[in-house]
Design an enzyme around this catalytic site. Structure first.
Site, PDB file in Angstrom:
ATOM      1  N   TYR A   8     -16.411 -27.305   1.767  1.00 10.82           N
ATOM      2  CA  TYR A   8     -15.203 -26.044   1.972  1.00 10.82           C
ATOM      3  C   TYR A   8     -15.169 -25.339   0.503  1.00 10.82           C
ATOM      4  O   TYR A   8     -15.322 -24.217   0.254  1.00 10.82           O
ATOM      5  CB  TYR A   8     -13.689 -26.598   2.361  1.00 10.82           C
ATOM      6  CG  TYR A   8     -12.797 -25.446   2.329  1.00 10.82           C
ATOM      7  CD1 TYR A   8     -12.658 -24.675   3.444  1.00 10.82           C
ATOM      8  CD2 TYR A   8     -11.711 -25.313   1.360  1.00 10.82           C
ATOM      9  CE1 TYR A   8     -11.731 -23.768   3.469  1.00 10.82           C
ATOM     10  CE2 TYR A   8     -11.073 -24.496   1.237  1.00 10.82           C
ATOM     11  CZ  TYR A   8     -10.751 -23.606   2.235  1.00 10.82           C
ATOM     12  OH  TYR A   8     -10.001 -22.572   2.453  1.00 10.82           O
ATOM     13  N   SER A  16     -10.567 -19.187  -2.367  1.00 10.23           N
ATOM     14  CA  SER A  16      -9.464 -20.221  -2.326  1.00 10.23           C
ATOM     15  C   SER A  16      -9.465 -20.758  -3.607  1.00 10.23           C
ATOM     16  O   SER A  16     -10.297 -20.949  -4.219  1.00 10.23           O
ATOM     17  CB  SER A  16      -9.810 -21.262  -1.150  1.00 10.23           C
ATOM     18  OG  SER A  16      -8.691 -22.325  -1.526  1.00 10.23           O
TER      19      SER A  16
HETATM   20  N1  LIG Z   1      -3.925 -21.301   4.261  1.00  6.02           N
HETATM   21  C1  LIG Z   1      -4.225 -21.711   2.894  1.00  6.02           C
HETATM   22  O1  LIG Z   1      -3.875 -22.544   2.239  1.00  6.02           O
HETATM   23  C2  LIG Z   1      -5.418 -20.966   2.366  1.00  6.02           C
HETATM   24  C3  LIG Z   1      -5.527 -21.008   0.861  1.00  6.02           C
HETATM   25  C4  LIG Z   1      -6.745 -20.394   0.451  1.00  6.02           C
HETATM   26  C5  LIG Z   1      -7.476 -19.571   1.141  1.00  6.02           C
HETATM   27  N2  LIG Z   1      -7.154 -19.397   2.384  1.00  6.02           N
HETATM   28  C6  LIG Z   1      -8.357 -18.789   3.179  1.00  6.02           C
HETATM   29  O2  LIG Z   1      -7.544 -17.662   3.905  1.00  6.02           O
HETATM   30  C7  LIG Z   1      -8.322 -17.406   4.940  1.00  6.02           C
HETATM   31  C8  LIG Z   1      -7.291 -17.291   6.374  1.00  6.02           C
HETATM   32  O3  LIG Z   1      -6.527 -18.461   6.264  1.00  6.02           O
HETATM   33  P1  LIG Z   1      -5.362 -18.730   7.149  1.00  6.02           P
HETATM   34  O4  LIG Z   1      -4.660 -19.732   6.373  1.00  6.02           O
HETATM   35  O5  LIG Z   1      -4.763 -17.543   7.418  1.00  6.02           O
HETATM   36  O6  LIG Z   1      -5.668 -19.542   8.298  1.00  6.02           O
HETATM   37  P2  LIG Z   1      -5.447 -19.547  10.103  1.00  6.02           P
HETATM   38  O7  LIG Z   1      -4.022 -19.202  10.263  1.00  6.02           O
HETATM   39  O8  LIG Z   1      -6.209 -20.605  10.650  1.00  6.02           O
HETATM   40  O9  LIG Z   1      -6.182 -18.362  10.625  1.00  6.02           O
HETATM   41  C9  LIG Z   1      -7.628 -18.211  10.692  1.00  6.02           C
HETATM   42  C10 LIG Z   1      -8.078 -16.890  11.281  1.00  6.02           C
HETATM   43  O10 LIG Z   1      -9.610 -16.766  11.429  1.00  6.02           O
HETATM   44  C11 LIG Z   1     -10.005 -16.736  12.783  1.00  6.02           C
HETATM   45  N3  LIG Z   1     -11.306 -17.393  12.706  1.00  6.02           N
HETATM   46  C12 LIG Z   1     -11.509 -18.772  12.569  1.00  6.02           C
HETATM   47  N4  LIG Z   1     -12.758 -18.878  12.817  1.00  6.02           N
HETATM   48  C13 LIG Z   1     -13.427 -17.742  13.192  1.00  6.02           C
HETATM   49  C14 LIG Z   1     -14.768 -17.490  13.659  1.00  6.02           C
HETATM   50  N5  LIG Z   1     -15.721 -18.378  13.836  1.00  6.02           N
HETATM   51  N6  LIG Z   1     -14.959 -16.026  13.875  1.00  6.02           N
HETATM   52  C15 LIG Z   1     -13.885 -15.306  13.857  1.00  6.02           C
HETATM   53  N7  LIG Z   1     -12.943 -15.416  13.426  1.00  6.02           N
HETATM   54  C16 LIG Z   1     -12.414 -16.798  13.176  1.00  6.02           C
HETATM   55  C17 LIG Z   1      -8.801 -17.214  13.467  1.00  6.02           C
HETATM   56  O11 LIG Z   1      -8.743 -16.868  14.867  1.00  6.02           O
HETATM   57  P3  LIG Z   1      -9.431 -17.864  15.916  1.00  6.02           P
HETATM   58  O12 LIG Z   1      -9.193 -19.307  15.922  1.00  6.02           O
HETATM   59  O13 LIG Z   1      -8.798 -17.141  17.348  1.00  6.02           O
HETATM   60  O14 LIG Z   1     -10.979 -17.282  15.598  1.00  6.02           O
HETATM   61  C18 LIG Z   1      -7.779 -16.722  12.682  1.00  6.02           C
HETATM   62  O15 LIG Z   1      -7.278 -15.387  13.239  1.00  6.02           O
HETATM   63  C19 LIG Z   1      -9.304 -18.533   5.250  1.00  6.02           C
HETATM   64  O16 LIG Z   1     -10.463 -17.736   4.951  1.00  6.02           O
HETATM   65  C20 LIG Z   1      -8.901 -19.536   4.359  1.00  6.02           C
HETATM   66  O17 LIG Z   1      -9.938 -20.208   3.915  1.00  6.02           O
HETATM   67  C21 LIG Z   1      -6.350 -20.156   3.063  1.00  6.02           C
END
Ligand SMILES: NC(=O)c1ccc[n+]([C@@H]2O[C@H](COP(=O)([O-])OP(=O)(O)OC[C@H]3O[C@@H](n4cnc5c(N)ncnc54)[C@H](OP(=O)(O)O)[C@@H]3O)[C@@H](O)[C@H]2O)c1
Length: 264
Positions: free
Chosen positions: A156, A143
């Site tokens: 984080y 990130s």
């Molecule tokens: N959104 C942003 O602004 C952003 C920016 C930079 C990087 N990222 C990174 O991108 C990745 C995806 O984020 P996103 O924005 O798509 O978030 P999101 O919409 O909240 O999706 C997160 C996913 O991870 C799963 N998950 C969470 N905890 C878990 C666990 N303990 N075991 C297995 N699965 C788990 C969730 O499903 P369940 O809850 O059902 O487990 C969901 O499928 C993350 O690593 C985040 O740090 C996001």
């Protein structure tokens, strides 16, 4: 006639957000998908959608990757099902915007286990098989926050910095083995990660402060298949980050108070 071998992609955190879009992109490239997340319902909804859009095959594995031993169990499950994983996407993540001293110990454990331990163990387990087959792709999700170790991000940001540096080093170790390792470093993306309501997500995209998960996934996959070391997305933040770092403490505190209000 010999049947064409199925190509499997294993994606963690694939029930929604960036992970689901990455799954859609991989399905469009002909990959069979193994989707991992904790919530069974979200996984099944994602599976239905992917199949209706033409994914060749989709299996779901409901698993909390922050639990001790979960990466090993996931690996064994894949081996047991006969899935030869060609693409590993370590995407599952949770956001933690809170001062360390105010965080519950369980939350600290969860973030460390998911971002640091699960990513590391899954890479070790699947990269070994990829190396012996002489082909494979790994995409790890870091990130932009990894460059922003500000108050509230003391957990984080460094865990995401670990993902980035770990990926660079693993890439070196895999050099010449036919296995690519790419780290994705997106800025803010319109997903449920921060607990932002759908209205704020839309507003963020319209104002240009949030990326769409579709765009992030598209760029990540093209970067991964082009064997890029890093895919960084959100150029505006390249200017913002040095500025944010040098803001007076009082202003940083005020930003934190104001931004927390936007969460559900
Ligand atoms: N959104 C942003 O602004 C952003 C920016 C930079 C990087 N990222 C990174 O991108 C990745 C995806 O984020 P996103 O924005 O798509 O978030 P999101 O919409 O909240 O999706 C997160 C996913 O991870 C799963 N998950 C969470 N905890 C878990 C666990 N303990 N075991 C297995 N699965 C788990 C969730 O499903 P369940 O809850 O059902 O487990 C969901 O499928 C993350 O690593 C985040 O740090 C996001």
């Amino acid at each position: 006639m010999e049947q064409e071998k199925k190509q499997w992609a294993l994606l963690t955190g694939a029930s929604r957000g960036i992970g689901l879009e990455l799954a859609r992109g991989l399905a469009a490239r002909g990959y069979c998908l193994a989707l991992v997340a904790r919530g069974e319902e979200g996984l099944l909804t994602a599976r239905e959608r992917l199949l209706s859009e033409g994914a060749p095959e989709v299996v779901t594995i409901a698993l909390d990757l922050a639990e001790s031993g979960a990466p090993q169990r996931l690996y064994e499950e894949c081996v047991g099902r006969g899935l030869e994983v060609e693409v590993l996407v370590n995407n599952a993540g949770v956001f933690a915007y809170c001062d360390l001293c105010d965080m519950e110990p369980e939350r600290v454990e969860q973030v460390l286990a998911l971002h640091v331990e699960a990513t590391t163990h899954l890479c070790r387990l699947f990269a070994r098989d990829m190396r012996s087959r002489g082909r494979g792709h790994i995409l790890n999700m870091s990130s932009y926050a990894s460059w922003l170790p500000l108050g509230g991000l003391s957990l984080y940001a460094p865990t995401k910095a670990y993902v980035r540096e770990f990926s660079y080093a693993l890439r070196e170790e895999m050099r010449g083995c036919g296995v690519s390792v790419t780290v994705a470093v997106p800025a803010g993306v319109a997903t449920d990660l921060y607990g932002l309501s759908a209205d704020y997500q839309r507003l963020g995209v319209r104002l240009g402060v949030l990326l769409t998960p579709e765009k992030v996934a598209r760029k990540c996959l093209s970067g991964m298949f082009a064997d890029r070391r890093r895919v960084a997305l959100g150029w505006g933040y390249r200017v913002l980050i040095p500025l944010l770092r040098h803001l007076p403490r009082g202003v940083k505190k005020l930003i934190k108070q104001k931004t927390l209000v936007f969460q559900k």
